[in-house]
Design a protein around this motif. Structure first.
Motif, PDB file in Angstrom:
ATOM      1  N   LEU B 193       0.618  -1.165   0.199  1.00 20.66           N
ATOM      2  CA  LEU B 193      -0.029  -0.156   0.041  1.00 20.66           C
ATOM      3  C   LEU B 193       0.838   0.947   0.385  1.00 20.66           C
ATOM      4  O   LEU B 193       0.899   2.794  -0.441  1.00 20.66           O
ATOM      5  CB  LEU B 193      -0.784   0.142   1.438  1.00 20.66           C
ATOM      6  CG  LEU B 193      -1.828  -1.220   1.175  1.00 20.66           C
ATOM      7  CD1 LEU B 193      -2.919  -1.302   2.739  1.00 20.66           C
ATOM      8  CD2 LEU B 193      -2.547  -1.935   0.403  1.00 20.66           C
ATOM      9  N   GLN B 194       1.103   0.898   0.562  1.00 19.41           N
ATOM     10  CA  GLN B 194       2.843   2.249   0.769  1.00 19.41           C
ATOM     11  C   GLN B 194       3.576   2.726  -0.455  1.00 19.41           C
ATOM     12  O   GLN B 194       4.023   3.919  -0.936  1.00 19.41           O
ATOM     13  CB  GLN B 194       3.968   2.043   2.230  1.00 19.41           C
ATOM     14  CG  GLN B 194       4.417   3.447   2.140  1.00 19.41           C
ATOM     15  CD  GLN B 194       5.288   2.426   4.188  1.00 19.41           C
ATOM     16  OE1 GLN B 194       5.319   1.545   4.292  1.00 19.41           O
ATOM     17  NE2 GLN B 194       6.128   3.548   4.584  1.00 19.41           N
ATOM     18  N   ALA B 195       4.176   1.140  -0.825  1.00 16.44           N
ATOM     19  CA  ALA B 195       4.387   1.668  -2.723  1.00 16.44           C
ATOM     20  C   ALA B 195       3.661   2.011  -3.537  1.00 16.44           C
ATOM     21  O   ALA B 195       3.539   3.568  -4.173  1.00 16.44           O
ATOM     22  CB  ALA B 195       4.687   0.433  -3.044  1.00 16.44           C
ATOM     23  N   ALA B 196       2.227   1.504  -3.697  1.00 17.09           N
ATOM     24  CA  ALA B 196       1.186   2.317  -4.209  1.00 17.09           C
ATOM     25  C   ALA B 196       1.224   3.610  -4.179  1.00 17.09           C
ATOM     26  O   ALA B 196       1.047   4.440  -4.839  1.00 17.09           O
ATOM     27  CB  ALA B 196       0.113   1.936  -4.065  1.00 17.09           C
ATOM     28  N   ALA B 201      -0.008   6.666  -6.401  1.00 14.46           N
ATOM     29  CA  ALA B 201      -1.578   6.329  -6.319  1.00 14.46           C
ATOM     30  C   ALA B 201      -2.748   7.020  -5.705  1.00 14.46           C
ATOM     31  O   ALA B 201      -1.671   7.749  -3.992  1.00 14.46           O
ATOM     32  CB  ALA B 201      -1.078   5.226  -6.735  1.00 14.46           C
ATOM     33  N   SER B 202      -2.828   7.606  -5.137  1.00 14.12           N
ATOM     34  CA  SER B 202      -4.054   8.479  -4.604  1.00 14.12           C
ATOM     35  C   SER B 202      -5.095   7.044  -3.701  1.00 14.12           C
ATOM     36  O   SER B 202      -4.739   6.380  -4.388  1.00 14.12           O
ATOM     37  CB  SER B 202      -5.389   9.119  -5.225  1.00 14.12           C
ATOM     38  OG  SER B 202      -6.408   8.216  -6.481  1.00 14.12           O
ATOM     39  N   TRP B 208      -9.056   0.392  -5.180  1.00 13.22           N
ATOM     40  CA  TRP B 208      -9.397  -0.525  -6.199  1.00 13.22           C
ATOM     41  C   TRP B 208      -7.954  -1.450  -6.943  1.00 13.22           C
ATOM     42  O   TRP B 208      -8.187  -1.769  -7.844  1.00 13.22           O
ATOM     43  CB  TRP B 208      -9.939   0.626  -7.304  1.00 13.22           C
ATOM     44  CG  TRP B 208     -11.389   1.026  -7.031  1.00 13.22           C
ATOM     45  CD1 TRP B 208     -11.507   2.947  -6.663  1.00 13.22           C
ATOM     46  CD2 TRP B 208     -12.245   0.904  -6.910  1.00 13.22           C
ATOM     47  NE1 TRP B 208     -12.765   2.776  -6.169  1.00 13.22           N
ATOM     48  CE2 TRP B 208     -13.178   1.918  -6.376  1.00 13.22           C
ATOM     49  CE3 TRP B 208     -12.534  -0.252  -6.870  1.00 13.22           C
ATOM     50  CZ2 TRP B 208     -14.992   1.764  -6.513  1.00 13.22           C
ATOM     51  CZ3 TRP B 208     -13.724  -1.044  -6.487  1.00 13.22           C
ATOM     52  CH2 TRP B 208     -15.078   0.045  -6.292  1.00 13.22           C
ATOM     53  N   ARG B 209      -6.478  -0.627  -7.061  1.00 15.44           N
ATOM     54  CA  ARG B 209      -6.039  -1.504  -7.697  1.00 15.44           C
ATOM     55  C   ARG B 209      -5.172  -2.299  -7.035  1.00 15.44           C
ATOM     56  O   ARG B 209      -4.166  -3.029  -7.910  1.00 15.44           O
ATOM     57  CB  ARG B 209      -4.879  -0.818  -8.361  1.00 15.44           C
ATOM     58  CG  ARG B 209      -5.626   0.908  -9.489  1.00 15.44           C
ATOM     59  CD  ARG B 209      -5.958   0.562 -10.585  1.00 15.44           C
ATOM     60  NE  ARG B 209      -4.948  -0.106 -11.185  1.00 15.44           N
ATOM     61  CZ  ARG B 209      -4.241   0.919 -12.101  1.00 15.44           C
ATOM     62  NH1 ARG B 209      -5.041   2.144 -12.743  1.00 15.44           N
ATOM     63  NH2 ARG B 209      -3.207   0.486 -13.359  1.00 15.44           N
ATOM     64  N   VAL B 210      -4.970  -1.664  -5.658  1.00 14.12           N
ATOM     65  CA  VAL B 210      -4.464  -2.921  -4.385  1.00 14.12           C
ATOM     66  C   VAL B 210      -5.002  -3.360  -3.394  1.00 14.12           C
ATOM     67  O   VAL B 210      -4.927  -4.710  -3.480  1.00 14.12           O
ATOM     68  CB  VAL B 210      -2.834  -2.422  -4.200  1.00 14.12           C
ATOM     69  CG1 VAL B 210      -1.812  -3.044  -3.383  1.00 14.12           C
ATOM     70  CG2 VAL B 210      -2.542  -1.197  -5.085  1.00 14.12           C
ATOM     71  N   SER B 215      -7.907  -8.504  -1.675  1.00 15.52           N
ATOM     72  CA  SER B 215      -8.490  -9.064  -0.223  1.00 15.52           C
ATOM     73  C   SER B 215     -10.187  -9.745  -1.274  1.00 15.52           C
ATOM     74  O   SER B 215     -10.641  -9.844  -0.375  1.00 15.52           O
ATOM     75  CB  SER B 215      -9.058  -8.421   0.297  1.00 15.52           C
ATOM     76  OG  SER B 215      -9.973  -7.156  -0.420  1.00 15.52           O
ATOM     77  N   ALA B 216      -9.638 -10.233  -2.685  1.00 19.26           N
ATOM     78  CA  ALA B 216     -10.702 -10.743  -3.266  1.00 19.26           C
ATOM     79  C   ALA B 216     -10.755 -11.845  -3.007  1.00 19.26           C
ATOM     80  O   ALA B 216     -12.573 -12.839  -2.871  1.00 19.26           O
ATOM     81  CB  ALA B 216     -10.462 -10.866  -5.044  1.00 19.26           C
TER      82      ALA B 216
END
Lengths: 266, 291
Positions: B193-196, B201-202, B208-210, B215-216
């Motif tokens: 999440l940090q990398a995104a 990334a906002s 939406w993308r990570v 968690s799908a």
């Protein structure tokens, strides 16, 4: 997060969580509150409190018989489900017979099936064999639904570190029975206990199978079901609250067994 | 004289026999009290009731009757609709709940927050449906609150409808799905999440993308369990839905207890079983593809 924005965010999080908890706890709170209601219909405004309905429930022979029958069926069927589940899990983990995936799938099969289908199947089977309805048949059905759960819990806890201890015991001359009784079972008893508790709560709560396979001697959910015919009634609230307390106690025991297991495993 | 190889083979064979010996009791139990009853149910579904006895000549009459009668067929449609609605609504509610607990509640409070969120799970299934009846009744808590605030003048009839059934189910399965979704959310490596974020990334894009794709599997498992249990359940629709929009399990129980038509009940329960199996096979295939 600094200043007003952080604070506003905190408030939003707390408000959102509070809304979820209100939704989750609303029925339970209403159930418990109105079990102490002094009127005869459990709707607002609340009057009381009174313990009248608890006295009524505990003096109701059908309810106390139902509690006794449910404990009996739950304890025996869960013991058998945990025992059969343990044997199967041990055989799979320690002897890994060919066809493991097929065997595992076969044992897990009842987990996906509706209790109604299982109950009707047992009803047809036993009535064509000429058996009358009884609590024994309910117990058989509860072993069917709980065996996969017990197997899954126990097989996940039969790890490699116990295998090393078992091998050591065997090298020192213990027979397989001695190894199981004196090494394996003492090492994994929290998993066995957790499996037993989970099976017990499922049996304690199960309705459709018990409804289809009993006639006179019935379990507690079937008694409560027949109480529902009288509509909204504080006595049903009191019975429901008692059932909740028992399930909660068993669930707490289960939770403690699981966390203890986590605490002691290396 | 024994060569070392044959001694080993022998030991392996003994090991195998023992392995099957340990597994056998569970397998025999499942075969005798699960597989056999279902096989007999399948045979009985081909019988027909005639008066107080059974006509044991085999026919598909029960199935023809089920699929040709709109009243019966609509129960199957109702079952599928209710299960689909319940699954979607439960996941939509459970996801934000699990997300809040996983990402917005401080670590040391998370376990408590989660246990609190699933505690009423342990109320008896029947009692929980009854409790919702108390809440939704014409003179119940919700209606009295609505009337006190002046939002409505007359009690809203929610009890004994499909809405009540859905509310009762959603309550139960929100707790269940929150558990499976939470389990997959806490496994996400925070560095991803940090990398995104570092890559520009906002927060919304990161979600939406990570977060969501990772968690799908929790969503899928929760949805799968919800659908399977909902479609086979009798208690919640019977207590909360009453006799409106009857679902398949209600019809089956009615045929057993009121009509005594076991062969027809057997045929309908086989229809239910086929639906459950198809969903199971489709979902299991998708779940395996993901993991």
């Amino acid at each position: 997060m600094t200043g007003g924005k952080g604070f506003a965010r905190l408030i939003a999080v707390v408000a959102a969580l509070a809304a979820f908890y209100v939704f989750i706890y609303l029925p339970v709170a209403v159930l418990v509150l109105f079990s102490f209601h002094a009127g005869t219909v459990p709707v607002p405004p609340f009057e009381g409190p009174t313990l009248e309905w608890y006295a009524e429930v505990l003096g109701n022979g059908r309810v106390t018989d139902g509690i006794f029958n449910s404990i009996l069926v739950g304890a025996l069927s869960s013991l058998l489900a945990a025992g059969l589940g343990f044997l199967a899990a041990y055989g799979m983990a320690r002897h890994s017979p060919p066809g493991s995936t097929v065997i595992q799938a076969a044992i897990m099969m009842p987990l996906t099936m509706s209790y109604l289908v299982i109950g009707l199947g047992l009803l047809i089977l036993f009535s064509s064999l000429g058996f009358g309805k009884s609590l024994w048949l309910v117990g058989i059905g509860h072993v069917v639904i709980n065996l996969p759960l017990c197997f899954a819990i126990i097989v996940s806890q039969l790890g490699g570190h116990q295998a090393a201890l078992e091998r050591a015991a065997r090298d020192l001359g213990a027979s397989e029975f001695q190894v199981i009784a004196r090494v394996t079972v003492p090492l994994i008893w929290p998993a066995l206990f957790a499996a037993f508790c989970l099976a017990f709560t499922f049996s304690w709560d199960e309705f459709v199978i018990a409804f289809l396979l009993t006639s006179f001697d019935v379990t507690l959910p079937v008694v409560i079901w027949s109480m529902l015919r009288t509509g909204l009634n504080p006595e049903t609230n009191a019975a429901g609250t008692l059932v909740f307390l028992v399930s909660l106690a068993v669930a707490v025991a289960f939770e403690l067994a699981i966390s203890r297991r986590k605490g002691t495993s290396p | 004289m024994m060569t070392p190889a044959s001694a080993e083979t022998r030991a392996r064979r003994a090991d195998l026999r023992r392995g099957y010996g340990f597994v056998a009791p569970a397998l025999v139990w499942t075969a005798a009290f699960f597989a056999l009853p279902i096989a007999i149910t399948a045979v009985w579904s081909l019988f027909t009731r005639s008066g107080r006895t059974r006509d044991t000549s085999l026919s598909l009459a029960n199935y023809e009757r089920f699929f040709a009668t709109p009243g019966f067929l609509s129960a199957l449609v109702n079952s599928l609709e209710v299960a689909a609605i319940v699954t979607v609504v439960s996941v939509l509610l459970a996801y934000p709940l699990a997300w809040l607990i996983a990402f917005r509640v401080p670590a040391r409070w998370q376990r408590l927050a989660l246990i609190l969120a699933i505690l009423p799970f342990w109320t008896s299934y029947i009692v929980r449906s009854y409790a919702w009846l108390l809440v939704l009744a014409p003179n119940g808590v919700v209606n009295q609150a609505l009337m006190a605030t002046g939002l409505v003048a007359e009690p809203v009839s929610i009890a004994y409808s499909r809405t009540a059934t859905v509310i009762g189910f959603v309550h139960f399965f929100t707790m269940l799905a929150a558990l499976t979704i939470y389990a997959s959310l806490v496994q996400i490596n925070p560095r991803l999440l940090q990398a995104a974020g570092d890559l520009g990334a906002s927060a919304v894009q990161t979600f939406w993308r990570v977060t969501l794709p990772l968690s799908a599997s929790g969503v899928a498992v929760g949805a799968f369990l919800t659908f399977l249990i909902t479609i086979g359940d009798y208690i919640t629709p019977q207590i909360l839905g009453g006799n409106t929009d009857v679902v398949l399990p209600q019809l089956i129980l009615f045929q057993i207890t009121r009509r005594g038509d076991i062969p027809f009940a057997a045929a309908m329960s086989l229809v239910l079983m086929v639906v459950i199996s198809v969903v199971y096979i489709l979902a299991a295939r998708r779940l395996r593809m993901r993991t």
